[in-house]
Design an enzyme around this catalytic site. Structure first.
Site, PDB file in Angstrom:
ATOM      1  N   ASP A  65     -96.556  62.363   6.469  1.00  0.00           N
ATOM      2  CA  ASP A  65     -95.016  62.404   7.020  1.00  0.00           C
ATOM      3  C   ASP A  65     -95.183  63.139   8.016  1.00  0.00           C
ATOM      4  O   ASP A  65     -94.650  64.237   8.152  1.00  0.00           O
ATOM      5  CB  ASP A  65     -94.264  63.460   5.763  1.00  0.00           C
ATOM      6  CG  ASP A  65     -93.020  63.290   5.824  1.00  0.00           C
ATOM      7  OD1 ASP A  65     -92.508  62.496   6.421  1.00  0.00           O
ATOM      8  OD2 ASP A  65     -92.362  64.150   5.276  1.00  0.00           O
ATOM      9  N   LYS A  67     -93.119  61.747  10.698  1.00  0.00           N
ATOM     10  CA  LYS A  67     -91.851  61.150  11.256  1.00  0.00           C
ATOM     11  C   LYS A  67     -91.858  60.945  12.687  1.00  0.00           C
ATOM     12  O   LYS A  67     -91.145  61.608  13.569  1.00  0.00           O
ATOM     13  CB  LYS A  67     -91.014  62.193  11.097  1.00  0.00           C
ATOM     14  CG  LYS A  67     -90.541  62.442   9.563  1.00  0.00           C
ATOM     15  CD  LYS A  67     -89.439  63.609   9.204  1.00  0.00           C
ATOM     16  CE  LYS A  67     -89.015  63.711   7.829  1.00  0.00           C
ATOM     17  NZ  LYS A  67     -90.191  64.281   7.074  1.00  0.00           N
ATOM     18  N   LEU A  68     -92.894  60.149  13.201  1.00  0.00           N
ATOM     19  CA  LEU A  68     -93.084  59.760  14.418  1.00  0.00           C
ATOM     20  C   LEU A  68     -91.897  59.222  15.169  1.00  0.00           C
ATOM     21  O   LEU A  68     -91.019  58.444  14.588  1.00  0.00           O
ATOM     22  CB  LEU A  68     -94.220  58.746  14.863  1.00  0.00           C
ATOM     23  CG  LEU A  68     -95.599  59.175  14.086  1.00  0.00           C
ATOM     24  CD1 LEU A  68     -96.407  58.002  14.285  1.00  0.00           C
ATOM     25  CD2 LEU A  68     -96.110  60.368  14.317  1.00  0.00           C
ATOM     26  N   ASP A  70     -91.304  58.467  19.703  1.00  0.00           N
ATOM     27  CA  ASP A  70     -91.775  58.694  21.099  1.00  0.00           C
ATOM     28  C   ASP A  70     -91.426  57.282  21.835  1.00  0.00           C
ATOM     29  O   ASP A  70     -90.917  56.403  21.112  1.00  0.00           O
ATOM     30  CB  ASP A  70     -93.064  59.140  21.135  1.00  0.00           C
ATOM     31  CG  ASP A  70     -93.384  60.136  22.353  1.00  0.00           C
ATOM     32  OD1 ASP A  70     -93.050  59.703  23.399  1.00  0.00           O
ATOM     33  OD2 ASP A  70     -93.747  61.380  22.159  1.00  0.00           O
ATOM     34  N   ASP A  72     -92.443  53.674  23.199  1.00  0.00           N
ATOM     35  CA  ASP A  72     -93.207  52.621  22.505  1.00  0.00           C
ATOM     36  C   ASP A  72     -94.785  52.866  22.315  1.00  0.00           C
ATOM     37  O   ASP A  72     -95.505  52.846  21.426  1.00  0.00           O
ATOM     38  CB  ASP A  72     -92.951  51.277  22.830  1.00  0.00           C
ATOM     39  CG  ASP A  72     -91.572  50.978  22.766  1.00  0.00           C
ATOM     40  OD1 ASP A  72     -90.446  51.849  22.206  1.00  0.00           O
ATOM     41  OD2 ASP A  72     -91.106  50.015  23.190  1.00  0.00           O
ATOM     42  N   THR A  74     -96.626  55.494  23.021  1.00  0.00           N
ATOM     43  CA  THR A  74     -97.270  56.380  22.528  1.00  0.00           C
ATOM     44  C   THR A  74     -97.190  56.372  20.969  1.00  0.00           C
ATOM     45  O   THR A  74     -97.942  56.751  20.406  1.00  0.00           O
ATOM     46  CB  THR A  74     -96.365  57.887  22.747  1.00  0.00           C
ATOM     47  OG1 THR A  74     -96.500  57.950  24.294  1.00  0.00           O
ATOM     48  CG2 THR A  74     -96.945  59.021  22.123  1.00  0.00           C
ATOM     49  N   THR A 120     -82.626  64.255   3.624  1.00  0.00           N
ATOM     50  CA  THR A 120     -81.955  64.317   2.535  1.00  0.00           C
ATOM     51  C   THR A 120     -81.412  65.698   2.620  1.00  0.00           C
ATOM     52  O   THR A 120     -80.460  66.210   1.710  1.00  0.00           O
ATOM     53  CB  THR A 120     -82.701  64.351   1.331  1.00  0.00           C
ATOM     54  OG1 THR A 120     -84.098  65.227   1.427  1.00  0.00           O
ATOM     55  CG2 THR A 120     -83.058  63.055   1.162  1.00  0.00           C
ATOM     56  N   ARG A 181     -85.325  66.529  -7.850  1.00  0.00           N
ATOM     57  CA  ARG A 181     -85.221  67.515  -8.543  1.00  0.00           C
ATOM     58  C   ARG A 181     -84.799  67.365 -10.008  1.00  0.00           C
ATOM     59  O   ARG A 181     -83.969  66.816 -10.469  1.00  0.00           O
ATOM     60  CB  ARG A 181     -83.904  68.545  -8.033  1.00  0.00           C
ATOM     61  CG  ARG A 181     -84.171  69.129  -6.437  1.00  0.00           C
ATOM     62  CD  ARG A 181     -85.146  70.130  -6.545  1.00  0.00           C
ATOM     63  NE  ARG A 181     -85.243  70.646  -5.149  1.00  0.00           N
ATOM     64  CZ  ARG A 181     -85.914  70.419  -4.264  1.00  0.00           C
ATOM     65  NH1 ARG A 181     -86.993  69.104  -4.366  1.00  0.00           N
ATOM     66  NH2 ARG A 181     -86.172  70.965  -3.038  1.00  0.00           N
ATOM     67  N   GLN A 190     -82.111  70.994  -0.073  1.00  0.00           N
ATOM     68  CA  GLN A 190     -81.791  69.674  -0.099  1.00  0.00           C
ATOM     69  C   GLN A 190     -80.265  69.567  -0.394  1.00  0.00           C
ATOM     70  O   GLN A 190     -79.673  70.470  -1.116  1.00  0.00           O
ATOM     71  CB  GLN A 190     -82.495  69.079  -1.268  1.00  0.00           C
ATOM     72  CG  GLN A 190     -84.050  69.005  -0.910  1.00  0.00           C
ATOM     73  CD  GLN A 190     -84.377  68.292  -0.155  1.00  0.00           C
ATOM     74  OE1 GLN A 190     -83.766  67.408   0.842  1.00  0.00           O
ATOM     75  NE2 GLN A 190     -85.777  68.064   0.271  1.00  0.00           N
TER      76      GLN A 190
END
Length: 234
Positions: A65, A67-68, A70, A72, A74, A120, A181, A190
């Site tokens: 996880d 969440k890149l 940057d 293109d 990279t 979320t 949850r 959350q």
């Protein structure tokens, strides 16, 4: 991505723990119950990337996880390196140019690229504060359609949006939902949450659960209860 009938392969345990030793202990405790683990920033920057390789070598599935986002080139180079790690899933923010670069870089591999739509932990006011003109639901659906057109493998969204996202992306793309949850569990940070059973019924292919399992007094029992609820809802 939802062909797995064994709910152990559809529950992703978030190893949101301070170091590799703590993560190793959690994986040992969950042996035989959990098969799929998420490694995010906290653990990744504390030796978790090497640990991810160890999990893969041990036959476990890994959701990286990161969440890149940057430029293109990279993003593409990062994805090329991650493909070599053998992980199962990787997140990047759902910006069309970044998604197209990632899809091209992962072509021919088994890596499932996931588009993060709206976190979320964010509600409508949070999006306004960040400069967006859309409410969370509208932005999630817009980004889901863009991800589908870019050839992504799946979507990350709140389970409350899973049914609407499923209608957009069809039956084959993964719909991965954090913010899960069990009934009675604390929401923590959350804001858009759902129970495991409701999330499966809404069309989620995979559920990401961290604190309700890793912070539980009995992690095995907590994971088993969630898996049982998922199975009952399928």
């Amino acid at each position: 991505m939802i062909a797995d009938t064994d709910m152990r392969d559809r529950l992703i345990v978030g190893l949101d723990l301070p170091d590799v030793a703590a993560a190793e202990a959690a994986v040992r405790e969950l042996d035989g119950v959990a098969t799929f683990y998420k490694i995010g920033y906290r653990l990744a920057f504390a030796g978790g990337l090497d640990f991810a390789r160890d999990l893969v070598a041990d036959g476990k599935k890994v959701f990286l996880d990161m969440k890149l986002l940057d430029i293109d080139n990279t993003v593409a180079e990062g994805v090329e390196s991650i493909v070599k790690m053998g992980v199962t899933m990787l997140t990047l923010h759902a910006y069309p140019k970044a998604m197209r670069a990632a899809v091209a870089a992962a072509k021919g591999s088994d890596l499932c690229l996931l588009a993060v739509t709206v976190l979320t932990s964010m509600d409508e006011q949070d999006l306004v504060d960040a400069g967006y003109e859309y409410d969370p639901h509208t932005l999630v659906l817009m980004r889901a359609e863009q991800a589908r057109l870019c050839g992504m493998g799946g979507i990350v969204c709140s389970a409350s949006e899973a049914a609407a996202v499923r209608r957009i992306v069809g039956p084959d793309m993964a719909v991965v939902t954090p913010g899960i949850r069990p009934a009675g569990a604390a929401m923590g940070d959350q804001k858009r949450v759902m129970t495991p059973g409701d999330a499966i019924r809404a069309g989620s292919s995979h559920l990401v659960v961290a604190r309700p399992i890793v912070a539980a007094p009995d992690r095995r029992a907590a994971a088993q209860a969630i898996i049982a609820e998922m199975q009952a809802a399928a």
